[in-house]
Scaffold this motif. Sequence first.
Motif, PDB file in Angstrom:
ATOM      1  N   ALA A  50      45.961   8.024 -37.883  1.00  0.00           N
ATOM      2  CA  ALA A  50      45.653   8.813 -36.690  1.00  0.00           C
ATOM      3  C   ALA A  50      46.390  10.146 -36.709  1.00  0.00           C
ATOM      4  O   ALA A  50      45.833  11.184 -36.322  1.00  0.00           O
ATOM      5  CB  ALA A  50      46.016   8.019 -35.439  1.00  0.00           C
ATOM      6  N   ARG A  51      47.652  10.129 -37.171  1.00  0.00           N
ATOM      7  CA  ARG A  51      48.421  11.376 -37.227  1.00  0.00           C
ATOM      8  C   ARG A  51      47.818  12.369 -38.214  1.00  0.00           C
ATOM      9  O   ARG A  51      47.997  13.571 -38.082  1.00  0.00           O
ATOM     10  CB  ARG A  51      49.876  11.072 -37.572  1.00  0.00           C
ATOM     11  N   LYS A  52      47.088  11.847 -39.189  1.00  0.00           N
ATOM     12  CA  LYS A  52      46.385  12.707 -40.149  1.00  0.00           C
ATOM     13  C   LYS A  52      44.938  12.967 -39.718  1.00  0.00           C
ATOM     14  O   LYS A  52      44.163  13.552 -40.467  1.00  0.00           O
ATOM     15  CB  LYS A  52      46.405  12.052 -41.531  1.00  0.00           C
ATOM     16  N   LYS A  53      44.603  12.488 -38.502  1.00  0.00           N
ATOM     17  CA  LYS A  53      43.270  12.646 -37.922  1.00  0.00           C
ATOM     18  C   LYS A  53      42.183  11.998 -38.777  1.00  0.00           C
ATOM     19  O   LYS A  53      41.038  12.444 -38.790  1.00  0.00           O
ATOM     20  CB  LYS A  53      42.958  14.125 -37.680  1.00  0.00           C
ATOM     21  N   ARG A  54      42.567  10.941 -39.452  1.00  0.00           N
ATOM     22  CA  ARG A  54      41.600  10.136 -40.199  1.00  0.00           C
ATOM     23  C   ARG A  54      41.153   9.002 -39.280  1.00  0.00           C
ATOM     24  O   ARG A  54      41.585   7.855 -39.396  1.00  0.00           O
ATOM     25  CB  ARG A  54      42.238   9.600 -41.477  1.00  0.00           C
ATOM     26  N   TRP A  55      40.281   9.353 -38.353  1.00  0.00           N
ATOM     27  CA  TRP A  55      39.985   8.450 -37.245  1.00  0.00           C
ATOM     28  C   TRP A  55      39.267   7.180 -37.687  1.00  0.00           C
ATOM     29  O   TRP A  55      39.536   6.099 -37.150  1.00  0.00           O
ATOM     30  CB  TRP A  55      39.180   9.193 -36.178  1.00  0.00           C
ATOM     31  N   ASN A  56      38.360   7.287 -38.635  1.00  0.00           N
ATOM     32  CA  ASN A  56      37.653   6.085 -39.089  1.00  0.00           C
ATOM     33  C   ASN A  56      38.604   5.098 -39.757  1.00  0.00           C
ATOM     34  O   ASN A  56      38.472   3.881 -39.601  1.00  0.00           O
ATOM     35  CB  ASN A  56      36.521   6.464 -40.045  1.00  0.00           C
ATOM     36  N   GLN A  57      39.574   5.640 -40.488  1.00  0.00           N
ATOM     37  CA  GLN A  57      40.575   4.777 -41.112  1.00  0.00           C
ATOM     38  C   GLN A  57      41.479   4.162 -40.045  1.00  0.00           C
ATOM     39  O   GLN A  57      41.828   2.972 -40.119  1.00  0.00           O
ATOM     40  CB  GLN A  57      41.405   5.588 -42.112  1.00  0.00           C
ATOM     41  N   ALA A  58      41.838   4.961 -39.065  1.00  0.00           N
ATOM     42  CA  ALA A  58      42.659   4.445 -37.960  1.00  0.00           C
ATOM     43  C   ALA A  58      41.918   3.339 -37.217  1.00  0.00           C
ATOM     44  O   ALA A  58      42.510   2.318 -36.837  1.00  0.00           O
ATOM     45  CB  ALA A  58      43.016   5.584 -37.004  1.00  0.00           C
ATOM     46  N   ILE A  59      40.626   3.533 -37.027  1.00  0.00           N
ATOM     47  CA  ILE A  59      39.812   2.510 -36.363  1.00  0.00           C
ATOM     48  C   ILE A  59      39.790   1.224 -37.182  1.00  0.00           C
ATOM     49  O   ILE A  59      39.914   0.118 -36.635  1.00  0.00           O
ATOM     50  CB  ILE A  59      38.380   3.040 -36.134  1.00  0.00           C
ATOM     51  N   HIS A  60      39.657   1.359 -38.496  1.00  0.00           N
ATOM     52  CA  HIS A  60      39.622   0.177 -39.372  1.00  0.00           C
ATOM     53  C   HIS A  60      40.888  -0.662 -39.208  1.00  0.00           C
ATOM     54  O   HIS A  60      40.820  -1.881 -38.981  1.00  0.00           O
ATOM     55  CB  HIS A  60      39.471   0.618 -40.826  1.00  0.00           C
ATOM     56  N   TYR A  61      42.046  -0.016 -39.313  1.00  0.00           N
ATOM     57  CA  TYR A  61      43.305  -0.754 -39.183  1.00  0.00           C
ATOM     58  C   TYR A  61      43.526  -1.218 -37.743  1.00  0.00           C
ATOM     59  O   TYR A  61      44.086  -2.297 -37.501  1.00  0.00           O
ATOM     60  CB  TYR A  61      44.477   0.117 -39.643  1.00  0.00           C
ATOM     61  N   GLY A  62      43.093  -0.399 -36.798  1.00  0.00           N
ATOM     62  CA  GLY A  62      43.234  -0.783 -35.394  1.00  0.00           C
ATOM     63  C   GLY A  62      42.415  -2.011 -35.046  1.00  0.00           C
ATOM     64  O   GLY A  62      42.850  -2.862 -34.263  1.00  0.00           O
ATOM     65  N   GLU A  63      41.219  -2.109 -35.623  1.00  0.00           N
ATOM     66  CA  GLU A  63      40.381  -3.293 -35.402  1.00  0.00           C
ATOM     67  C   GLU A  63      41.070  -4.544 -35.941  1.00  0.00           C
ATOM     68  O   GLU A  63      41.047  -5.605 -35.306  1.00  0.00           O
ATOM     69  CB  GLU A  63      39.025  -3.109 -36.097  1.00  0.00           C
ATOM     70  N   LYS A  64      41.675  -4.419 -37.123  1.00  0.00           N
ATOM     71  CA  LYS A  64      42.375  -5.557 -37.720  1.00  0.00           C
ATOM     72  C   LYS A  64      43.578  -5.966 -36.870  1.00  0.00           C
ATOM     73  O   LYS A  64      43.836  -7.159 -36.656  1.00  0.00           O
ATOM     74  CB  LYS A  64      42.833  -5.199 -39.139  1.00  0.00           C
ATOM     75  N   ALA A  65      44.324  -4.965 -36.392  1.00  0.00           N
ATOM     76  CA  ALA A  65      45.492  -5.261 -35.552  1.00  0.00           C
ATOM     77  C   ALA A  65      45.072  -5.953 -34.258  1.00  0.00           C
ATOM     78  O   ALA A  65      45.741  -6.881 -33.784  1.00  0.00           O
ATOM     79  CB  ALA A  65      46.252  -3.973 -35.243  1.00  0.00           C
ATOM     80  N   LEU A  66      43.953  -5.523 -33.691  1.00  0.00           N
ATOM     81  CA  LEU A  66      43.459  -6.157 -32.467  1.00  0.00           C
ATOM     82  C   LEU A  66      42.999  -7.585 -32.744  1.00  0.00           C
ATOM     83  O   LEU A  66      43.225  -8.487 -31.929  1.00  0.00           O
ATOM     84  CB  LEU A  66      42.307  -5.342 -31.881  1.00  0.00           C
ATOM     85  N   GLU A  67      42.380  -7.792 -33.898  1.00  0.00           N
ATOM     86  CA  GLU A  67      41.942  -9.137 -34.278  1.00  0.00           C
ATOM     87  C   GLU A  67      43.129 -10.096 -34.336  1.00  0.00           C
ATOM     88  O   GLU A  67      43.068 -11.224 -33.830  1.00  0.00           O
ATOM     89  CB  GLU A  67      41.248  -9.074 -35.639  1.00  0.00           C
TER      90      GLU A  67
END
Length: 241
Positions: A50-67
């Motif tokens: 997210a800090r690098k504004k790679r939002w799709n990558q942030a979403i990918h890891y965020g989805e896993k963390a939420l899971e």
Amino acid sequence: MYCGRSGTGPFLTILLLCFWLVDLPSASANDYGWTEDKIGKLAVKADKAARKKRWNQAIHYGEKALEGSKVLYPEYSPLYINRLKTLNRYYDRANRLPEVSDHVKKAFRLSSAHLGPDHATSKVSRLLYYKLLLAEKDYPAAILLVKDTLARLGESDDDQFKRLHYLGQLYSFYGLTNQFELEEQTIRERLALNSLMVGEGLENNSDILLDLAKNLCTQKKYLEHDALVKVWGTNFICLRN
């Protein structure tokens, strides 16, 4: 599985083995390997992306963390709600907020109920919910949200300036939903407050007065419109049928 007499061993031993197999516990949710440490590492990866504004990558890891959070924590847990809110922010920054409409509404509902409206997570969730309502053009729900926000404001100068902002949003939504009498009432309320907090005169209230003139014209309140123009000199031409 067939559990019967076997010629290769004592019947009792086989029978006990069958009972043991039947009574084996089913795999628990955490047999998939979720730990707080694993979730934390995923959250760090999401934050770095997210800090690098790679939002799709942030979403990918965020989805896993939420899971993982869904496995380890109940939905009312601040840890779960925070993960949900953070993931929603990633979607917002990626301009994909409507894709997670249910998640946004859920985060708003859970944070309001279990963290309280003044919690930082609740404030972000509320903002994202508001942005979602605008994206979906759900103006009736937006009206309810803004009215609730107004009801929570105090009497400090800071809150009064916030009130000015929210009143402007509220009467815009009334106009968009053809509730013109309520729009007029709210415009007049904002005009009175703005005159008190900012100052009287056309130079301080021109935008609000213009909105009021348009509203009166829409309602065909021509006498009131003409009186407003005469007193304030608003530059608006009301076309009359």
